[in-house]
Design a protein around this motif. Sequence first.
Motif, PDB file in Angstrom:
ATOM      1  N   LEU A 136       0.924  -1.209   0.038  1.00 14.66           N
ATOM      2  CA  LEU A 136      -0.164  -0.177  -0.129  1.00 14.66           C
ATOM      3  C   LEU A 136       0.867   1.266   0.034  1.00 14.66           C
ATOM      4  O   LEU A 136       1.894   1.530   0.837  1.00 14.66           O
ATOM      5  N   GLU A 137       0.674   2.202  -0.804  1.00 12.17           N
ATOM      6  CA  GLU A 137       1.413   3.343  -0.955  1.00 12.17           C
ATOM      7  C   GLU A 137       0.621   4.369  -1.796  1.00 12.17           C
ATOM      8  O   GLU A 137       0.038   4.318  -2.455  1.00 12.17           O
ATOM      9  N   GLN A 138       0.680   5.580  -1.108  1.00 13.58           N
ATOM     10  CA  GLN A 138      -0.106   6.766  -1.644  1.00 13.58           C
ATOM     11  C   GLN A 138       0.607   7.353  -2.863  1.00 13.58           C
ATOM     12  O   GLN A 138      -0.431   7.797  -3.779  1.00 13.58           O
ATOM     13  N   GLN A 139       1.704   7.614  -2.937  1.00  8.46           N
ATOM     14  CA  GLN A 139       2.491   8.029  -4.220  1.00  8.46           C
ATOM     15  C   GLN A 139       2.550   7.272  -5.365  1.00  8.46           C
ATOM     16  O   GLN A 139       3.355   6.156  -5.392  1.00  8.46           O
ATOM     17  N   LEU A 140       1.851   7.522  -6.503  1.00  3.97           N
ATOM     18  CA  LEU A 140       1.990   6.734  -7.495  1.00  3.97           C
ATOM     19  C   LEU A 140       3.266   6.628  -8.091  1.00  3.97           C
ATOM     20  O   LEU A 140       3.876   5.723  -8.755  1.00  3.97           O
ATOM     21  N   SER A 141       3.940   7.650  -8.103  1.00  3.88           N
ATOM     22  CA  SER A 141       5.350   7.666  -8.789  1.00  3.88           C
ATOM     23  C   SER A 141       6.251   6.964  -7.682  1.00  3.88           C
ATOM     24  O   SER A 141       6.995   6.215  -8.644  1.00  3.88           O
ATOM     25  N   LEU A 142       6.248   6.900  -6.715  1.00  2.60           N
ATOM     26  CA  LEU A 142       7.213   6.173  -5.599  1.00  2.60           C
ATOM     27  C   LEU A 142       6.923   4.576  -6.415  1.00  2.60           C
ATOM     28  O   LEU A 142       7.884   3.861  -6.288  1.00  2.60           O
ATOM     29  N   GLN A 143       5.685   4.396  -6.176  1.00  4.26           N
ATOM     30  CA  GLN A 143       5.443   2.745  -6.574  1.00  4.26           C
ATOM     31  C   GLN A 143       5.676   2.302  -7.895  1.00  4.26           C
ATOM     32  O   GLN A 143       6.125   1.154  -8.294  1.00  4.26           O
ATOM     33  N   THR A 144       5.440   3.335  -8.774  1.00  3.45           N
ATOM     34  CA  THR A 144       5.723   3.016 -10.229  1.00  3.45           C
ATOM     35  C   THR A 144       7.133   2.755 -10.190  1.00  3.45           C
ATOM     36  O   THR A 144       7.556   1.653 -11.236  1.00  3.45           O
ATOM     37  N   GLN A 145       7.972   3.602  -9.827  1.00  2.00           N
ATOM     38  CA  GLN A 145       9.438   3.332 -10.047  1.00  2.00           C
ATOM     39  C   GLN A 145       9.943   2.539  -9.240  1.00  2.00           C
ATOM     40  O   GLN A 145      10.969   1.555 -10.032  1.00  2.00           O
ATOM     41  N   GLY A 146       9.437   2.074  -8.083  1.00  2.00           N
ATOM     42  CA  GLY A 146       9.959   0.813  -7.139  1.00  2.00           C
ATOM     43  C   GLY A 146       9.271  -0.359  -8.055  1.00  2.00           C
ATOM     44  O   GLY A 146      10.418  -1.452  -8.290  1.00  2.00           O
ATOM     45  N   SER A 147       8.372  -0.623  -8.745  1.00  2.00           N
ATOM     46  CA  SER A 147       7.877  -1.637  -9.394  1.00  2.00           C
ATOM     47  C   SER A 147       8.477  -1.809 -10.520  1.00  2.00           C
ATOM     48  O   SER A 147       8.990  -2.948 -11.117  1.00  2.00           O
ATOM     49  N   LYS A 148       8.892  -0.803 -11.402  1.00  2.00           N
ATOM     50  CA  LYS A 148       9.729  -0.793 -12.505  1.00  2.00           C
ATOM     51  C   LYS A 148      11.198  -1.320 -12.038  1.00  2.00           C
ATOM     52  O   LYS A 148      11.915  -2.329 -13.081  1.00  2.00           O
ATOM     53  N   PHE A 149      11.779  -0.778 -11.513  1.00  2.00           N
ATOM     54  CA  PHE A 149      13.025  -1.079 -10.611  1.00  2.00           C
ATOM     55  C   PHE A 149      13.103  -2.724 -10.233  1.00  2.00           C
ATOM     56  O   PHE A 149      14.314  -3.531 -10.624  1.00  2.00           O
ATOM     57  N   TRP A 150      12.058  -2.936  -9.581  1.00  2.00           N
ATOM     58  CA  TRP A 150      11.929  -4.420  -9.235  1.00  2.00           C
ATOM     59  C   TRP A 150      11.856  -5.558 -10.318  1.00  2.00           C
ATOM     60  O   TRP A 150      12.792  -6.454 -10.386  1.00  2.00           O
ATOM     61  N   ARG A 151      11.350  -5.253 -11.442  1.00  2.00           N
ATOM     62  CA  ARG A 151      11.103  -5.989 -12.570  1.00  2.00           C
ATOM     63  C   ARG A 151      12.622  -5.895 -13.395  1.00  2.00           C
ATOM     64  O   ARG A 151      13.030  -7.276 -13.835  1.00  2.00           O
ATOM     65  N   ASN A 152      13.095  -5.055 -13.307  1.00  2.00           N
ATOM     66  CA  ASN A 152      14.457  -4.842 -13.811  1.00  2.00           C
ATOM     67  C   ASN A 152      15.406  -5.600 -13.196  1.00  2.00           C
ATOM     68  O   ASN A 152      16.370  -6.439 -14.117  1.00  2.00           O
ATOM     69  N   CYS A 153      15.395  -5.501 -12.039  1.00  2.00           N
ATOM     70  CA  CYS A 153      16.359  -6.431 -11.033  1.00  2.00           C
ATOM     71  C   CYS A 153      16.125  -7.880 -11.232  1.00  2.00           C
ATOM     72  O   CYS A 153      17.039  -8.739 -11.154  1.00  2.00           O
ATOM     73  N   LEU A 154      14.704  -8.206 -11.304  1.00  2.00           N
ATOM     74  CA  LEU A 154      14.433  -9.584 -11.386  1.00  2.00           C
ATOM     75  C   LEU A 154      14.791 -10.414 -12.626  1.00  2.00           C
ATOM     76  O   LEU A 154      15.188 -11.421 -12.462  1.00  2.00           O
ATOM     77  N   GLU A 155      14.908  -9.648 -13.716  1.00  2.00           N
ATOM     78  CA  GLU A 155      15.332 -10.207 -14.998  1.00  2.00           C
ATOM     79  C   GLU A 155      16.827 -10.629 -15.037  1.00  2.00           C
ATOM     80  O   GLU A 155      17.421 -11.262 -15.773  1.00  2.00           O
ATOM     81  N   LYS A 156      17.554  -9.732 -14.017  1.00  2.78           N
ATOM     82  CA  LYS A 156      18.898  -9.978 -13.901  1.00  2.78           C
ATOM     83  C   LYS A 156      19.293 -10.992 -12.717  1.00  2.78           C
ATOM     84  O   LYS A 156      20.530 -11.481 -12.851  1.00  2.78           O
ATOM     85  N   GLN A 157      18.468 -11.490 -12.050  1.00  4.08           N
ATOM     86  CA  GLN A 157      18.837 -12.353 -10.899  1.00  4.08           C
ATOM     87  C   GLN A 157      19.194 -13.982 -11.677  1.00  4.08           C
ATOM     88  O   GLN A 157      18.247 -14.451 -12.230  1.00  4.08           O
ATOM     89  N   VAL A 158      20.185 -14.594 -11.362  1.00  2.33           N
ATOM     90  CA  VAL A 158      20.367 -15.860 -11.501  1.00  2.33           C
ATOM     91  C   VAL A 158      19.193 -16.898 -11.247  1.00  2.33           C
ATOM     92  O   VAL A 158      18.751 -17.674 -11.870  1.00  2.33           O
ATOM     93  N   GLN A 159      18.889 -16.722  -9.674  1.00  6.45           N
ATOM     94  CA  GLN A 159      17.729 -17.327  -9.279  1.00  6.45           C
ATOM     95  C   GLN A 159      16.704 -16.565  -8.904  1.00  6.45           C
ATOM     96  O   GLN A 159      16.784 -16.136  -7.660  1.00  6.45           O
ATOM     97  N   PRO A 160      15.859 -16.046  -9.719  1.00  9.28           N
ATOM     98  CA  PRO A 160      14.849 -15.104  -9.178  1.00  9.28           C
ATOM     99  C   PRO A 160      14.038 -15.481  -7.937  1.00  9.28           C
ATOM    100  O   PRO A 160      13.492 -16.701  -7.743  1.00  9.28           O
ATOM    101  N   MET A 161      13.697 -14.649  -7.165  1.00 10.15           N
ATOM    102  CA  MET A 161      12.849 -15.102  -6.029  1.00 10.15           C
ATOM    103  C   MET A 161      11.459 -15.355  -6.578  1.00 10.15           C
ATOM    104  O   MET A 161      10.976 -14.669  -7.138  1.00 10.15           O
TER     105      MET A 161
END
Length: 325
Positions: A136-161
């Motif tokens: 739950l997060e009020q600021q859409l921009s914070l959540q958008t940037q966080g979710s985009k960076f999360w997907r970016n990191c997930l693609e680079k993980q050898v063994q994704p969580m």
Amino acid sequence: KIQCTGIDTESFQLLEINLVDYLVSEINASKLTPEETKKEFKRAWHDLEKLKQGLDPDYNLKFSPHVYLMQYFLENVYCNYLAYFLIYRSGYFSRQMKILDIAAGPGTMLFGLSSFIQALSKFTDVSQFHFSYYSLEQQLSLQTQGSKFWRNCLEKQVQPMNVYCQFNTKDLFNYYQFNHQIPNNFFDFIVISHCFFYHNENKAKSNIIYRDIFKRSLSSQGKVLLIIQSNKLYKFYNSFPQENIQLENKAINDFVKSLGLQLIWYKYFTSTGKRTIERKNFGKFAKDNLSKQPHLSKIRKEYLNLNFVNHYGIDDFVILAERIQ
């Protein structure tokens, strides 16, 4: 009290490099001139600097999430990483967990959990671990940037969580308009990291809402993880950090009770090994003892005009609690 001066170098260097690459790509995609970019960064930075004045930032400017990611993200991921290690060591960490992250920002807690799982994978098979993460997060921009960076990191993980994520943009203070959307008696962990308000009216309202969420949404054996900066906690009780364990215990217990919870354990994470704050000599201490953030420091210098190398400094209470039975 735990003195924290070391990091999992491999994991955190990779996270830092990925973060810098992501921020540079996002800044370039904004298509602003260098002068416009620096002007917008300065505005967002001044907003977030309110934290040091005992005020609540607005977090709603164009580059607010980017400044947060530059200034506070890595240290807060580090704190969450250590918190999950302690939860694991205490026996409260399971292979399948459902987690509610309140006022989640860019999902810092999720990155801390992921960093811990990546470290854990060196010692045990984590392929059967599965997490459901609901933010739950009020600021859409914070959540958008966080979710985009999360997907970016997930693609680079050898063994994704192995994790199912649901990002929800909601204003905490409108809780009673959307609380029916949060499942009852469901979450194994509810996390609130650094979202505790200075303003008395907001503080009172948020505490009522937090108590209701704990009562309605925690599973029968569910736990609550609270992370709060030490100076903020003491300010709530018109005091200041000092080497007084009785005062510390009282502040922690009063804080936990104000949220309708009972304490299981707490730890104070400190880089210096002291409860008192010594800003005057901290720069030299950090240079001599703490891990650096060399890649991120370069873009902080470019966009925030900060001419020093940042380090992994930490100064937080990590509290594990449960509902009063």
